[in-house]
Design an enzyme around this catalytic site. Structure first.
Site, PDB file in Angstrom:
ATOM      1  N   LYS A 135     -12.724   9.299   5.907  1.00 51.26           N
ATOM      2  CA  LYS A 135     -12.185   8.438   4.850  1.00 51.26           C
ATOM      3  C   LYS A 135     -11.753   7.116   5.487  1.00 51.26           C
ATOM      4  O   LYS A 135     -11.179   7.115   6.585  1.00 51.26           O
ATOM      5  CB  LYS A 135     -10.992   9.135   4.185  1.00 51.26           C
ATOM      6  CG  LYS A 135     -10.451   8.397   2.950  1.00 51.26           C
ATOM      7  CD  LYS A 135      -9.345   9.196   2.253  1.00 51.26           C
ATOM      8  CE  LYS A 135      -8.803   8.480   1.022  1.00 51.26           C
ATOM      9  NZ  LYS A 135      -7.753   9.247   0.323  1.00 51.26           N
ATOM     10  N   SER A 191      -8.194   9.851  -4.698  1.00 50.44           N
ATOM     11  CA  SER A 191      -8.701   8.657  -4.054  1.00 50.44           C
ATOM     12  C   SER A 191      -9.806   8.922  -3.040  1.00 50.44           C
ATOM     13  O   SER A 191     -10.543   8.012  -2.695  1.00 50.44           O
ATOM     14  CB  SER A 191      -7.563   7.935  -3.346  1.00 50.44           C
ATOM     15  OG  SER A 191      -7.054   8.718  -2.268  1.00 50.44           O
ATOM     16  N   SER A 203      -5.299  13.635  -4.028  1.00 47.43           N
ATOM     17  CA  SER A 203      -6.462  12.840  -3.632  1.00 47.43           C
ATOM     18  C   SER A 203      -7.521  13.581  -2.825  1.00 47.43           C
ATOM     19  O   SER A 203      -8.606  13.054  -2.613  1.00 47.43           O
ATOM     20  CB  SER A 203      -6.016  11.604  -2.846  1.00 47.43           C
ATOM     21  OG  SER A 203      -5.511  10.637  -3.724  1.00 47.43           O
TER      22      SER A 203
END
Lengths: 95, 482, 502
Positions: free
Chosen positions: C74, C157, C181
């Protein structure tokens, strides 16, 4: 609970954000909606409840007083927007 | 002494920032050494790169607790770091990590001496926080340069109660605090380098009024002299305004030592709203009883106790004891000398407060930087005690030592031929010369004027170029004249 | 198309069937040809150099389990020498000068970092639509099918990570979870996602959103993979004062333990109004599966769970408003091109650099902390946080694991909720409580809706019981094949409006 325009501008200034006049209404309404969502909290009686700032009420671990970091100025300043003679440069600061 | 219109009362509280003597910063492993090239002691944590985290320095906590114990304060065994949010280029995270609701040190007291006796000054709290960086305004085409070497240096902010009633009390408190932090070894006290900084909250009120007047905060007062003068100026300024029917604006004012005036700092665009909240990166610090006891065991004898001991055990006067305990280094020098010399305590005290301090002051040196160490000093006093030196010749040796002339006390005495004459025959010869040369004074002595003996001893000393033992000269003169 | 797991790749590498360079090259090519906008950046040289080094290590006898296996990171994790944007314009030019501990741990296990995945800006979002680097499409429906069926969001997210793994652009990915997330995108994309206990994975080098809630974790196809990846991510870190100083654990060790006698708690509050009925039925079926494995089920109560969302939307923005103050254009990142003075420089830099959702949250946070409002908002939220945490303590006195739906509904269409922030926030109502309490929680594939969309089963276990959670998930996956389902291949026409920068 919509926030009035002055409050929106005031918070924006605190946070160093600029909200254009044509956006103020939008922000005021959106922030108001969030505050409405949050307003459910008010009804709860929390007398005597200790605020929980950290999961599991963790306590602090301390580190030994040792110098473990060494000069990396060139590396760090290579990504700086403006640096000269080892200093970060910003518009004139007036006290 | 500074005097103001006696219709007004003065109220002063001080906030002192003492830089704690740690090797590394409070939340990072960067060095705290003073004077490095800009930003060479600014790590990823200090420049607040995205994703970095603070980790608290054990030593900073220990030194803060040491201070708390030294002033008999309550130690908050659970204390909390909070973020103070504001934007400033020397504050890389956009917040300062400080302590708000639960500081490490709670209420304590410090006694100061005033012309009216001892007075207790309340210390509201002392909390840990990180220092900011430095803004440099010169030479960058109208821009400001930021050096973050100082960012993250550990500070103990010591906040007093508004207990002081004159600038001289404030200075007495400040000196006492300055001495204490150095005594217990938590701060080097160097005001030029900013290791010990003071802000003063000053207000005045009509005599007899209970409520405090509106205060101003004085910043940038970085020497004892400036502190007093800045406060004096500010008090007069406030009284002038009030007497003209005006009112005081609560604000921060900067002291300009060149112009001897305070001026308002440019008012900020908005009222400060620091939005303090507990720092989620730093869980509460919990200090065990055993930790407190360990720290307590490292506390040196504190000035008050030391002074009392100097008076009762060593028989020093209150003034001498004050002088010799004001600084830990001075007290240590005194005790080291005392341990090494055969000279009497009073002689040691006199020579320290006299010759040594006079020379240190003249050269603007700390006792640590004295060219004469306590061992040499003890030896010098030994040579007075064993009659090798007179007071006068001892000063010559002192001065040679001070100038770092070659050799130790004994070789200097030898080289300069300052050894006191204690040989009876040699002194007797000089005494005979003096008696023969001063018939008038001899007659006066015989007529009962004892005081004239001083003159005659002086003559002997002069002829011996200071080397005759004055006590022996005295005895021999009396013997010859009777 | 069948899925490829970390375990399979590790076995292939061990058996010498493929080299790390070959595998890495293969994934890099897939990424290059994909249309999901799942990655913000890749650094092929960097990844291939790591792969080469891994192959050399293996040749010299190194048998570390994940040696040479590629994983997507990420873009919230700093990796030295690579662009790290956190989905924001303000970090567009930011080349990280250091590496996050979690990534360093993975690298020391021989894991190859494939690239940086797309995400909501500063992890603030539940749809990946707040990314400055464009929206990400959900591989389960990435192409519009007429006006009635817009492409779906992958969740957020960690939407890029979820899409990357679901579309087989990476066998696994890292994510971070502040309010859901990891779990919500895992549920939307048919993955296994685990948010470990707070403090299990170091936060050092992971760009902070809400420090007291943020936690990194694995996003994988299987529970076994999640255990393998967590083994390489977790560990005590002296650089993070909130990192847990506990012995390292092998999370794969108890995967196959029997579930006989497992007590499952179903909070009645998670099955009430607002839950899609189709979802409810799927969860019910999943729970029956556990009963077949010997578990017992009982109803429990988390009476304050309705307060989780309001308290979260005070705590998280408050912490974020402060955490994001460092983005000021002074030391790194974007600085506005023109400004009149210092305040103007700050204001323009931040106003141009942050997107709307980030600005909204900064402002709500600043407001909640401001003088006169602190007690009513921030302090009250922290008190509710304790009540919510206490609820879990009480519930876990009666059960070993809490189960429910991960999300109230399956993946939604792009642009369908982005106009109403509070509507979007409701996505996280089931996931937020575990963040507030700091507990381990995961989402595993639980089945598909009539429309063919994946759903997630949410598991919450007591503090530090990640191994238990993974054991429960793994046993379920031995009996079901939901997690083995791959999305249908994208049918040709690509939506040209998606992807790329604004």
């Amino acid at each position: 609970m919509a926030l009035d325009n002055d409050t929106v501008h005031g918070i924006a200034r605190l946070a160093r954000l600029k909200i254009d006049d044509h956006e103020v209404e939008k922000y005021s309404a959106e922030l108001g909606n969030i505050l409405d969502l949050v307003a459910q909290m008010e009804a709860v009686d929390t007398t005597g409840i200790e605020p929980m700032t950290h999961p599991f009420d963790a306590t602090m671990r301390l580190r030994a007083d040792e110098v473990t970091e060494h000069n990396q100025r060139d590396k760090f300043q290579a990504i700086a927007p403006s640096a000269e003679r080892g200093l970060y440069l910003v518009p004139k600061v007036i006290d | 002494m500074f005097n103001w219109d006696q219709r007004w009362d003065v109220v002063i509280g001080l906030e002192v920032h003492a830089q704690l003597q740690t090797k590394s910063k409070i939340f990072s492993g960067s060095s705290t050494a003073y004077g490095a090239e800009p930003n060479t002691q600014a790590s990823a944590v200090d420049i607040a790169l995205p994703g970095v985290l603070p980790v608290m320095n054990y030593e900073a906590a220990r030194l803060a607790v040491k201070f708390g114990l030294a002033i008999g304060a309550q130690i908050n065994q659970r204390n909390v770091f909070a973020r103070k949010n504001y934007f400033y280029p020397d504050l890389p995270k956009g917040y300062q990590i400080s302590q708000m609701e639960l500081p490490i040190v709670g209420f304590g007291e410090l006694d100061i001496d005033t012309p009216n006796g001892s007075k207790s000054i309340g210390i509201t709290r002392a909390h840990l926080e990180e220092d900011a960086g430095k803004s440099l305004h010169e030479d960058f085409q109208g821009q400001t340069g930021i050096d973050l070497n100082r960012a993250g240096t550990p500070l103990l902010e010591i906040v007093s109660e508004p207990d002081m009633r004159s600038p001289s009390e404030a200075v007495a408190y400040l000196r006492k605090l300055h001495s204490l932090v150095r005594y217990i070894g938590i701060c080097d006290g160097n005001m030029q380098e900013g290791s010990f900084r003071c802000d003063a909250n000053v207000s005045v009120r009509p005599r007899g009024q209970v409520e405090y007047g509106t205060r101003t905060e004085l910043k940038n007062i970085n020497s004892f002299r400036f502190v007093e003068r800045a406060m004096e100026y500010e008090i007069e300024r406030q009284i002038d305004i009030l007497e003209d029917g005006g009112s005081i604006t609560q604000e921060t004012r900067l002291y300009d030592s060149d112009k001897h005036e305070t001026r308002s700092m440019r008012s900020k665009e908005e009222a400060h709203d620091y939005r303090y909240f507990p720092d989620p990166d730093l869980p509460p610090m919990v200090l065990e009883d055993s930790f407190l006891e360990e720290v307590r065991a490292t506390l040196p004898e504190l000035p008050v106790a030391k002074k009392a001991r100097f008076e009762t055990e060593l028989g020093l006067s209150s003034d001498d004891a004050d002088l010799l305990t004001a600084d830990r280094e001075v007290a240590d020098f005194f005790e080291a000398t005392l341990a090494a010399t055969k000279a009497e305590t009073k002689i040691v005290a006199n020579w320290m407060s006299g010759e040594l301090f006079a020379n240190l002051n003249k050269s603007e040196l700390d006792i640590n930087a004295s060219p004469i160490n306590s061992q040499q000093f003890a030896l010098l006093l030994d040579r007075i005690a064993d009659n090798t030196l007179s007071g006068k010749t001892a000063k010559q040796v002192f001065s040679a030592l001070w100038e770092q002339e070659e050799g130790d006390v004994d070789t200097i005495i030898e080289a300069k031929g300052l050894k006191q004459i204690t040989d009876t025959g040699a002194i007797e010869a000089i005494v005979d010369e003096v008696v023969a040369a001063c018939p008038e004074q001899v007659q006066q002595f015989k007529d009962g004027n004892d005081k004239v003996i001083g003159f005659l001893v002086g003559q002997v000393m002069q002829k011996s170029r200071g080397k005759a033992n004055p006590k022996m000269a005295n005895e021999l003169l009396i013997k010859k004249m009777s | 198309m069948t899925i490829t797991t970390l375990a399979t790749l590790a076995a292939d590498l061990k058996d010498g069937k493929r080299s790390s360079v070959e595998i890495t090259q293969d994934y890099l090519e897939r990424i290059e040809h994909s249309q999901h906008n799942a990655f913000i950046s890749t650094n092929a040289d960097f990844a291939l150099a790591q792969a080469k080094a891994a192959d050399a290590k293996r040749a010299s006898g190194d048998t570390t389990q994940l040696l040479g296996v590629p994983v997507a990171q990420k873009d919230i994790f700093c990796i030295e020498g690579t662009q790290t944007t956190c989905g924001s314009k303000i970090l567009e030019n930011f080349i990280a000068p250091y590496t996050a501990t979690v990534v360093e741990n993975m690298h020391s296990h021989g894991v190859v970092s494939l690239g940086k995945t797309n995400m909501d800006e500063f992890a603030m979002g539940s749809s990946n639509e707040t990314s400055y680097y464009g929206s990400v499409t959900n591989p389960w429906r990435s192409v519009g099918r007429g006006s009635a069926q817009d492409p779906l969001v992958p969740g957020g997210s960690s939407g890029g990570s979820a899409a990357a793994v679901a579309a087989q652009l990476a066998p696994a990915a890292t994510g971070t979870d502040t309010g859901g997330s990891i779990r919500q995108p895992a549920a939307f994309c048919n993955l296994t996602g685990l948010k470990p206990s707070y403090g299990r994975c170091s936060r050092y080098g992971m760009i902070a959103f809400a420090s007291s809630l943020d936690q990194a974790g694995p996003m994988t196809h299987t529970a076994e993979d999640a255990a393998l990846l967590l083994n390489s991510m977790a560990g005590f870190d002296t650089k993070d004062a909130t990192s847990l100083d506990i012995p390292t654990e092998d999370f794969t060790a108890s995967l196959n333990h029997s579930l006989e006698g497992l007590k499952i708690g179903l909070p009645k509050e998670f099955f009430g109004a607002g839950l899609d009925s189709e979802m409810a039925a799927i969860i019910e079926t999943a729970v029956k599966q556990f009963e077949a494995l010997g578990a017992t089920v009982k109803e429990v109560s988390l009476p304050n769970s309705h307060l989780a969302l309001p308290s979260y939307y005070v705590i998280a923005p408050a912490e974020a408003s402060s955490n994001l103050s460092r983005f000021d254009g002074v030391r790194y990142g974007q600085r506005a091109a023109e400004y009149s003075d210092l305040v103007d420089m700050y204001t323009k830099t931040r106003s141009e650099g942050f997107g709307n959702e980030v600005k909204r949250r900064i402002m709500i946070g600043a407001y909640a902390l401001s003088s006169g409002y602190y007690d009513a908002y921030y302090s009250q939220a922290l008190k509710l946080r304790r009540l919510i945490s206490n609820d879990f303590d009480a519930a876990f006195a009666e059960c070993d694991v809490i189960m429910g739906p991960t999300t109230p509904s399956p993946a939604f269409a792009m642009n369908s909720k982005s106009d109403d922030p509070t509507e979007m926030y409701l996505n996280d109502i089931f996931t937020i409580p575990a963040n507030l309490a700091g507990l381990p929680a995961g989402s595993i594939p639980a089945g598909f809706t009539q429309a063919g969309l994946p759903t997630g089963l949410h598991l919450i276990t007591p503090y530090l019981q990640e191994a238990k959670l993974l054991n429960i998930a793994h046993k379920f996956q031995q009996e079901t094949d939901w997690h083995l389902q791959a999305p249908p291949p994208a049918d040709g026409a690509l939506n040209s409006n998606l992807g790329g920068k604004h």
